[in-house]
Design an enzyme around this catalytic site. Structure first.
Site, mmCIF file in Angstrom:
data_model
loop_
_atom_site.group_PDB
_atom_site.id
_atom_site.type_symbol
_atom_site.label_atom_id
_atom_site.label_comp_id
_atom_site.label_asym_id
_atom_site.label_seq_id
_atom_site.Cartn_x
_atom_site.Cartn_y
_atom_site.Cartn_z
ATOM 1 N N ASP A 59 0.852 -1.193 0.000
ATOM 2 C CA ASP A 59 0.000 0.000 0.000
ATOM 3 C C ASP A 59 0.887 1.243 0.000
ATOM 4 O O ASP A 59 1.661 1.462 0.930
ATOM 5 C CB ASP A 59 -0.903 -0.019 1.243
ATOM 6 N N THR A 92 -2.278 6.664 -4.195
ATOM 7 C CA THR A 92 -0.991 7.198 -3.711
ATOM 8 C C THR A 92 0.171 6.768 -4.604
ATOM 9 O O THR A 92 1.000 7.592 -4.973
ATOM 10 C CB THR A 92 -0.709 6.722 -2.269
ATOM 11 N N THR A 93 0.217 5.486 -4.959
ATOM 12 C CA THR A 93 1.310 4.998 -5.813
ATOM 13 C C THR A 93 1.241 5.677 -7.177
ATOM 14 O O THR A 93 2.258 6.106 -7.722
ATOM 15 C CB THR A 93 1.221 3.463 -5.975
ATOM 16 N N ASP A 395 -9.085 0.985 2.409
ATOM 17 C CA ASP A 395 -9.119 1.450 1.014
ATOM 18 C C ASP A 395 -10.358 0.933 0.293
ATOM 19 O O ASP A 395 -10.970 1.648 -0.501
ATOM 20 C CB ASP A 395 -7.851 0.993 0.262
#
Length: 536
Positions: A59, A92-93, A395
């Protein structure tokens, strides 16, 4: 010489090309590290703390939160990415990859002499066009369970193994549907996440009620009750010191005994009112029903003894947040006084039972009629698995909530990026001047997402992109990557969807940060430390 250099001769500075290369290398370094995490076939990272604690995760938000990022530019990008997670719960990634790739593409043109301001203008134009493309691609959805399951599955499979993701998918959707009320914002705090280091992940389940992390405090109290009335209250049922410090003078021992007796009677009267309510509601047609007291404050041993003799299960010192959840799950209302107690104040649950695991006790309150608060019970054999499930569950809950609030989704699997790349290449023909190079750089940078998904699945990224572009050019339908074969697929037919608000925020944030970074032409390190003698 600039004023700062004159004032502080020990200030470190990096100018123009050097400043840009520092920013670009930091962004690309962070992007290269997180690149392998993206998509369902992404790899894991192991974080080891200074104390030797281990965390295994893929994550992006967890990694960026827990990593110690020293470089100021990398730290800025990491903060922006975690802000993306705070706002939308995902992406986010992707944001780190996109910022890194935007800077990489900008660098190609800047090294050839194009001014950073021209690139920044091109990025802004491309961002506005990309946001319009998002609106043309969005797919309206209804709040039916099947569609929401597809959305949750897409999000969870990027965080967990396929088997674990599929177990959590149903749990996530049912939890959100239980607490969701049309016309009102969904409060995900009403989904309690309870962890039990016990059995395997397959035993995780949704409890349509509440799980409390403590049990009854008297050995004679019942361990399991059926069809129970539930009184949630915030009333002290134990002897307490007076709020005002006062001294008492006794003439003899009898007077002291009278004071102690009256203090005790004050508590006993409260307990007696609860017992009377129990006798009143558990009589006549309801004589087979049982009674549970869940109190936010304390209950002393004498009061516990009285309640136990009446067959009442009493739990003390319940968490404050659970009091609100109990009212929403079981009905009734939390009482702050034992005066005027009526049957309408009580909640109801079909099953209340205690579960002992090692030295820990859990109390399950299940079988509520129309719960507006539920508990997700996560089980796993190790602490690492539980942490991983917990991060993924958050998430997943956010992705389903986002889809309900947006009322639409986007085709996933890299479909938006392929469409946007093609559309931006056509759009740049309308732009006069060198700003079109910025648009071209933006279009090329978008392809990093499908490239990373393909590479992590073990396919050749260039070959996969060419296939997708060819398929889109011939069919004019949004196409994504089949991670198993590397071929083009229609994401809608397989139920692969991305959140609309996540993509929108992603394009917005990454462009703003990349633009700011390429416009930096001087980096100064001139804190107080460099003013000290010796320079450190």
């Amino acid at each position: 010489m600039s004023a700062i250099t004159t004032l502080n001769p020990k200030a470190e500075s990096a100018r123009q090309a050097q400043a840009l290369s520092i920013n670009i290398s930091a962004a690309r370094g962070l992007a290269e590290m997180l690149k392998t995490n993206l998509g369902p076939k992404g790899t894991m990272k192991m974080l080891v703390s200074g104390a030797g604690d281990i965390k295994i995760t893929k994550d992006g938000c967890t990694l960026l939160h827990e990593m110690q990022v020293q470089h100021p530019t990398a730290s800025l990008i990491a903060r922006a990415a975690t802000a993306q997670d705070d706002i939308t719960g995902d992406g986010t990634t992707s944001i780190v990859l996109l910022i890194g790739e935007l800077l990489k593409q900008a660098d190609l043109y800047i090294t050839e002499g194009l001014h950073p301001r021209i690139v920044a203008e091109g990025f802004e134009l491309a961002k506005k066009e990309a946001l319009k493309i998002i609106d043309t691609l969005k797919v309206p959805i209804s709040e039916d369970r099947e569609t929401l399951i597809q959305i949750a599955r897409t999000s969870l499979r990027t965080k967990l193994s396929m088997e674990n993701a599929d177990i959590l998918t149903d749990i996530v959707v049912d939890a959100v549907l239980a607490i969701n009320e049309s016309g009102k914002p969904t409060d995900l705090n009403m989904v309690e996440i309870m962890e039990m280091q016990h059995r395997t992940e397959a035993d995780s389940r949704l409890v349509r009620g509440i799980v409390l992390d403590h049990g009854g405090r008297h050995p004679s109290m019942p361990k399991a009750l059926k069809n129970a009335f539930i009184l949630t209250c915030n009333v002290s049922l134990e002897y307490e010191k007076t709020e005002v410090n006062a001294g008492f003078f006794y003439k003899n021992a009898a007077e002291r005994d009278r004071l102690v007796t009256s203090e005790r009677k004050f508590i006993d009267d409260r307990v007696e009112k609860i017992v009377e309510l129990k006798r009143k509601v558990c009589s006549g047609d309801d004589k087979n029903k049982t009674f549970v007291v869940i109190n936010q404050k304390g209950i002393d041993p004498f009061s516990l003894d009285v309640l136990a003799k009446e067959g009442i299960l009493a739990l003390r010192r319940a968490k404050r947040r659970n009091m609100e959840r109990l009212s929403l799950a079981c009905g009734g209302e939390a009482m702050n006084s034992v005066e005027n107690l009526t049957k309408e104040c009580l909640g109801f649950a079909e099953d209340v039972y205690e579960h002992v695991l090692g030295e820990e006790k859990f109390t399950f309150v299940e079988g509520c009629k129309n719960p507006k608060s539920v508990t997700v019970l996560l089980k796993g054999s190790t602490k690492y698995i539980l942490n991983q499930l917990k991060d993924a569950l958050r998430d997943g809950l956010r992705s389903v909530t986002n889809a309900i609030e947006d009322g639409c989704v986007l085709p996933g699997g890299g479909a938006f990026e392929i469409v946007a790349h093609q559309a931006l290449n056509q759009y740049k023909q309308q732009i006069k001047g060198r700003a079109r190079l910025g648009v071209q750089a933006f279009a090329e940078a978008l392809l990093i997402i499908p490239k990373a998904i393909a590479q992590n699945a073990g396919h050749d990224q260039q070959e996969t992109i060419v296939k997708l572009q060819h398929e889109y050019a011939t069919s004019k339908m949004p196409v994504g990557i089949n991670i198993t074969t590397g071929e083009a697929i229609d994401p809608k037919s397989l139920g692969i969807y991305d959140n609309y608000c996540v993509k929108k925020q992603l394009i917005h944030s990454s462009t703003s940060i990349a633009t700011n970074l390429i416009l930096v032409d001087e980096i100064l390190r001139a804190g107080l430390s460099s003013l000290r003698p010796g320079g450190q």
